[in-house]
Design an enzyme around this catalytic site. Sequence first.
Site, PDB file in Angstrom:
ATOM      1  N   THR A 118      24.755  37.529  32.388  1.00 55.60           N
ATOM      2  CA  THR A 118      23.341  37.207  32.621  1.00 55.60           C
ATOM      3  C   THR A 118      22.654  38.333  33.394  1.00 55.60           C
ATOM      4  OG1 THR A 118      23.907  34.870  32.750  1.00 55.60           O
ATOM      5  CG2 THR A 118      21.801  35.512  33.734  1.00 55.60           C
ATOM      6  N   ILE A 139      31.508  29.667  38.730  1.00 55.50           N
ATOM      7  CA  ILE A 139      32.594  29.032  39.489  1.00 55.50           C
ATOM      8  C   ILE A 139      33.704  30.037  39.728  1.00 55.50           C
ATOM      9  CG2 ILE A 139      32.091  26.704  38.653  1.00 55.50           C
ATOM     10  CD1 ILE A 139      34.689  26.938  36.951  1.00 55.50           C
ATOM     11  N   ASP A 140      33.782  31.067  38.887  1.00 53.92           N
ATOM     12  CA  ASP A 140      34.895  32.023  38.995  1.00 53.92           C
ATOM     13  C   ASP A 140      34.764  32.966  40.198  1.00 53.92           C
ATOM     14  OD1 ASP A 140      35.711  30.835  36.696  1.00 53.92           O
ATOM     15  OD2 ASP A 140      35.569  32.609  35.422  1.00 53.92           O
ATOM     16  N   MET A 182      40.234  27.140  36.031  1.00 57.10           N
ATOM     17  CA  MET A 182      39.487  28.232  35.412  1.00 57.10           C
ATOM     18  C   MET A 182      39.638  29.505  36.244  1.00 57.10           C
ATOM     19  SD  MET A 182      36.127  26.535  33.726  1.00 57.10           S
ATOM     20  CE  MET A 182      36.286  25.530  32.244  1.00 57.10           C
TER      21      MET A 182
HETATM   22  O1  F6P Z   1      32.770  31.751  33.483  1.00 61.83           O
HETATM   23  C1  F6P Z   1      33.185  30.554  33.981  1.00 61.83           C
HETATM   24  C2  F6P Z   1      34.150  29.868  33.089  1.00 61.83           C
HETATM   25  O2  F6P Z   1      34.365  28.718  33.802  1.00 61.83           O
HETATM   26  C3  F6P Z   1      35.459  30.595  32.789  1.00 61.83           C
HETATM   27  O3  F6P Z   1      36.442  30.485  33.764  1.00 61.83           O
HETATM   28  C4  F6P Z   1      35.892  29.960  31.496  1.00 61.83           C
HETATM   29  O4  F6P Z   1      36.753  30.790  30.756  1.00 61.83           O
HETATM   30  C5  F6P Z   1      34.605  29.761  30.825  1.00 61.83           C
HETATM   31  O5  F6P Z   1      33.644  29.527  31.828  1.00 61.83           O
HETATM   32  C6  F6P Z   1      34.624  28.674  29.792  1.00 61.83           C
HETATM   33  O6  F6P Z   1      33.322  28.291  29.498  1.00 61.83           O
HETATM   34  P1  F6P Z   1      32.754  27.795  28.100  1.00 61.83           P
HETATM   35  O7  F6P Z   1      33.840  27.060  27.405  1.00 61.83           O
HETATM   36  O8  F6P Z   1      31.592  26.937  28.467  1.00 61.83           O
HETATM   37  O9  F6P Z   1      32.335  29.020  27.376  1.00 61.83           O
END
Ligand code: F6P
Length: 378
Positions: A118, A139-140, A182
């Site tokens: 983003t 969250i990461d 995650m």
């Molecule tokens: O970027 C944050 C996150 O939680 C990652 O850890 C994970 O791989 C990803 O989003 C998964 O998100 P989505 O399935 O919504 O693309």
Amino acid sequence: MVRKVAILANGGDVSGFNAVIRGIVKTAEENGIECYGFIDGYRGLLNNNFIRLDGQKISSGILHTGGSIIGSSTNANVFNYKVEENGEVVYKDLSEQCIENVKRNEFDCIFTLGGDGTQKSARDFSVRGLNVIGIPKTIDNDVACTDITFGYNTAVSVAAEALDRLHTTGETHHRIMVLEVMGRYAGWIALESAIAGGADVALIPEIPYDINKAVEKINKRIKRGKRFSVVVVAEGATPKGGTLTIENTRDNGKGVDNTKLGGIGSRVAKELEELTGLEARNTTLGYMQRGGTPTAFDRVLSTKYGAQAMQFAIEGKFGILTVLKDGKLDSVSLEDVVGENKEIGAVSGNTKESNIRKVTMDHDLVKTARRIGICLGD
Ligand code: F6P
């Protein structure tokens, strides 16, 4: 002079989106500035789809809520946007249309709530003349140049609570309980929740693991009469010399880095069961980490970020990310945050190269984990 601003929330959702929006809107209102929100992140910017964020209407009742009242999009890279032309899928740069929309609506500033991808688009819009202010979300916790992103603390709390619960069931049945959390490129959630939740092993992307090290740790515990163990594994953890565990490859509309990670927890559980003789079970925490009410910490952090970002706009400071540096609110240029981001060019199955903030080996969390005997797989 800023009179009219718009907010967009982009990328995977986190708890705290609404608290940031509220912080911006309330500060704007105190200064007689009108606020709008683009629906579903950059897609709303592209489609000129936005709503008025009226302080009176939206400022009550959203501080503690999960999700985003203006939605969010995980697959809207407007600089490389997926469209169908003559029955064929092509990727196009539609950023000019977005810039037109901002100009036509006379928005003096756009706030971009999001992670690395983003903020890369935010930087690109800033280079092309838009007034942009980013706020670091994920969250990461892996956005460069800031101590912490909003949403992270809530994810850690959810993971820690899950570990508490796994602890008691594991102890009762003499099992190894694995929790997959995650953390695509960085192991912050795994590491911090391991400490908060009293785990015995934490496997993170930054340290390719040797499963035998985890086995040693568990066997040591068995010798001491502890016939159960708790293991946290980040989704992006890899065995030494091995590769990422991928659930599937999907069309994420970005054309890059389109793998859905998943499965490393089950893999680790299976191997530990075979190698220790104890039964092992995996739990994948998944989207529980992103949904629901934010912690008090995240409500405060999000409010601080929102209010400070609006303050920067009032001061005419643009092209920046609002950050926390050594515990203090600050700003850093978007160029510094994503300048080396080489997202375009990554191919399926590869991770993109970028400025992502990973766990460093001299970080207090790593030192603490090692000091109290948490096995990090090395
Ligand atoms: O970027 C944050 C996150 O939680 C990652 O850890 C994970 O791989 C990803 O989003 C998964 O998100 P989505 O399935 O919504 O693309």
